[in-house]
Design a protein around this motif. Structure first.
Motif, short mmCIF file in Angstrom:
data_model
loop_
_atom_site.label_atom_id
_atom_site.label_comp_id
_atom_site.label_asym_id
_atom_site.label_seq_id
_atom_site.Cartn_x
_atom_site.Cartn_y
_atom_site.Cartn_z
N ALA A 62 0.83 -1.21 0.00
CA ALA A 62 0.00 0.00 0.00
C ALA A 62 0.86 1.25 0.00
O ALA A 62 0.53 2.27 -0.63
CB ALA A 62 -0.93 -0.01 1.21
N GLN A 63 1.99 1.21 0.71
CA GLN A 63 2.88 2.37 0.76
C GLN A 63 3.48 2.68 -0.60
O GLN A 63 3.57 3.85 -1.00
CB GLN A 63 3.99 2.11 1.79
N LEU A 64 3.86 1.66 -1.35
CA LEU A 64 4.43 1.87 -2.68
C LEU A 64 3.37 2.35 -3.66
O LEU A 64 3.63 3.18 -4.53
CB LEU A 64 5.09 0.59 -3.19
N GLU A 65 2.15 1.84 -3.52
CA GLU A 65 1.07 2.28 -4.39
C GLU A 65 0.71 3.74 -4.16
O GLU A 65 0.19 4.42 -5.04
CB GLU A 65 -0.16 1.40 -4.19
N ALA A 66 0.99 4.24 -2.96
CA ALA A 66 0.69 5.63 -2.64
C ALA A 66 1.83 6.59 -3.02
O ALA A 66 1.72 7.79 -2.79
CB ALA A 66 0.40 5.76 -1.14
N PHE A 67 2.90 6.05 -3.64
CA PHE A 67 4.08 6.85 -3.95
C PHE A 67 4.49 6.65 -5.41
O PHE A 67 5.28 5.77 -5.73
CB PHE A 67 5.22 6.45 -3.00
N PRO A 68 3.94 7.44 -6.33
CA PRO A 68 4.20 7.25 -7.76
C PRO A 68 5.67 7.28 -8.16
O PRO A 68 6.08 6.57 -9.09
CB PRO A 68 3.44 8.41 -8.41
N ASP A 69 6.50 8.06 -7.47
CA ASP A 69 7.90 8.22 -7.89
C ASP A 69 8.73 6.95 -7.73
O ASP A 69 9.83 6.86 -8.29
CB ASP A 69 8.56 9.35 -7.10
N ILE A 70 8.23 5.98 -6.97
CA ILE A 70 8.99 4.74 -6.79
C ILE A 70 8.41 3.59 -7.62
O ILE A 70 8.92 2.49 -7.63
CB ILE A 70 9.03 4.37 -5.28
N GLN A 71 7.33 3.88 -8.35
CA GLN A 71 6.64 2.86 -9.13
C GLN A 71 7.32 2.60 -10.48
O GLN A 71 8.20 3.34 -10.89
CB GLN A 71 5.18 3.29 -9.32
N PRO A 72 6.94 1.53 -11.20
CA PRO A 72 7.59 1.16 -12.47
C PRO A 72 7.58 2.30 -13.48
O PRO A 72 6.59 3.01 -13.64
CB PRO A 72 6.74 -0.02 -12.96
N ARG A 73 8.71 2.45 -14.19
CA ARG A 73 8.85 3.47 -15.23
C ARG A 73 9.18 2.86 -16.59
O ARG A 73 8.79 3.40 -17.62
CB ARG A 73 9.97 4.45 -14.86
N GLU A 74 9.93 1.74 -16.58
CA GLU A 74 10.41 1.18 -17.84
C GLU A 74 10.15 -0.33 -17.88
O GLU A 74 10.30 -1.02 -16.88
CB GLU A 74 11.92 1.43 -17.98
N GLY A 75 9.78 -0.82 -19.04
CA GLY A 75 9.60 -2.26 -19.21
C GLY A 75 8.35 -2.79 -18.52
O GLY A 75 7.57 -2.06 -17.91
N VAL A 76 8.18 -4.10 -18.63
CA VAL A 76 6.99 -4.75 -18.07
C VAL A 76 7.09 -4.84 -16.55
O VAL A 76 6.10 -4.66 -15.84
CB VAL A 76 6.83 -6.16 -18.68
N ARG A 77 8.27 -5.13 -16.05
CA ARG A 77 8.50 -5.21 -14.60
C ARG A 77 9.63 -4.26 -14.23
O ARG A 77 10.72 -4.34 -14.80
CB ARG A 77 8.86 -6.65 -14.19
N ASP A 78 9.39 -3.38 -13.25
CA ASP A 78 10.39 -2.39 -12.89
C ASP A 78 10.06 -1.82 -11.52
O ASP A 78 8.94 -1.98 -11.01
CB ASP A 78 10.43 -1.27 -13.94
N THR A 79 11.03 -1.18 -10.89
CA THR A 79 10.82 -0.51 -9.60
C THR A 79 11.90 0.53 -9.42
O THR A 79 13.01 0.42 -9.96
CB THR A 79 10.87 -1.52 -8.43
N GLY A 80 11.57 1.56 -8.65
CA GLY A 80 12.57 2.56 -8.30
C GLY A 80 13.45 2.14 -7.13
O GLY A 80 14.44 2.81 -6.81
N ILE A 81 13.12 1.02 -6.49
CA ILE A 81 13.91 0.53 -5.35
C ILE A 81 15.20 -0.10 -5.86
O ILE A 81 15.16 -1.08 -6.61
CB ILE A 81 13.13 -0.50 -4.52
N ARG A 82 16.33 0.45 -5.46
CA ARG A 82 17.62 -0.10 -5.87
C ARG A 82 18.24 -0.96 -4.79
O ARG A 82 19.06 -1.83 -5.08
CB ARG A 82 18.57 1.04 -6.25
N ALA A 83 17.88 -0.71 -3.54
CA ALA A 83 18.41 -1.51 -2.42
C ALA A 83 17.54 -1.28 -1.21
O ALA A 83 16.76 -0.33 -1.15
CB ALA A 83 19.86 -1.11 -2.13
#
Length: 304
Positions: A62-83
């Protein structure tokens, strides 16, 4: 540097699902001016695209869904979380790792050796994730020395041990070790601006005080207002310090510490559902306001 508070509550969130305390009852019925909160976690970035996630609460989806800047940007599967960096192995800070199991690459997780052991034995999340995305464990130093994280530019992280207790399921629950809980300094290399993050803090050791004094923003343990708060609420006899949390009120409490030691912005996080500061009209909240101390809420954005 951007800091996003994904969740600001303590374990169980606010209101807690089975709690009918003074705060939980009133927030449900609309009798109290305040905000509901999910379980504590933050994300930090220097560019707004690549994020370091601190802890992974059970509410992470729910926290990630409430934060667009960390959501997928490229490709079919993606995330802004690097670590992911874990400050301890508590349930409310690690269970969300299971929600990240669909990752298309191993999770890069930074944590102490004690946390790695707990999450490989007493609460074997790392072992479970080996059947899904797998985990790349990166040990963190406990002496305050710094390191950079690949994929997250312009940030340097410093970690140090805090006095605390391991979770009940830890093999060394009654035999504390350095690394059961850590405090973290995040520095933006290009500006020198610093965040100090310690959501579980039971004692102001000299290195903790030094980190607070040098930080532009202090985001620290706000779990309890009083040492015997749980007993006063009729919940249990556990005391704040015995649970590893320095209460805000009283001599040597968090309010006194922050007003005398911290020089930058002062914010409390990991707020327990029993804490009267959740009521924005309470005298306790007024005390914090007068002291220049803020109370974190889900979605709070901090820019340093």
């Amino acid at each position: 540097m951007r800091i996003r508070v994904l969740g600001a509550g303590a374990g169980g969130g606010f209101p807690q699902w089975n709690c009918n305390c003074h705060n939980c009852r009133r927030i449900r019925s609309g009798e109290m001016r305040g905000l509901k909160r999910t379980q504590s976690s933050i994300a930090v970035s220097s560019d707004g695209r690549h994020w370091l996630l601190f802890n992974a609460s059970p509410d992470i989806r729910a926290q990630l869904e409430a934060f667009p800047d960390i959501q997928p940007r490229e490709g079919v599967r993606d995330t802004g979380i690097r670590a992911v960096l874990l400050i301890d192995s508590q349930i409310d800070h690690t269970t969300g790792l299971l929600m990240l199991r669909e990752s298309t690459r191993p999770l890069d997780i930074y944590c102490s050796e004690m946390v790695r052991q707990d999450l490989s034995s007493g609460f074997p999340l790392f072992t479970m994730l080996e059947h899904y995305c797998k985990v790349n464990h990166h040990p963190v130093p406990l002496d305050g020395s710094g390191f950079e994280i690949p994929g997250i530019a312009d940030l340097k992280v410093y970690t140090h041990a805090l006095k605390s207790k391991a979770p009940p399921y830890s093999p060394h629950r009654h035999d504390p070790h350095p690394g059961d809980n850590i405090g973290v300094i995040v520095e933006q290399i290009s500006t020198g601006r610093r965040l100090y993050y310690a959501p579980g803090l039971g004692e102001i050791e000299p290195h903790v005080g030094a980190a607070m004094a040098a930080a532009d923003c202090v985001l620290v343990d706000g779990t309890f207002w009083q040492h015997d708060e749980m007993a006063r609420a009729g919940i249990c006899e556990k005391l704040a310090l015995d649970m590893g949390h320095l209460p805000q009120s009283g001599e040597g409490g968090m309010i006194e510490t922050l007003t005398t030691v911290a020089k930058g912005r002062k914010i409390l996080i990991h707020i327990n559902n029993t804490n009267p500061i959740l009521d924005e009209d309470s005298p306790e909240r007024k005390t914090l306001n007068e002291a220049g101390i803020e109370v974190a809420y889900d979605g709070l954005e901090i820019n340093l």
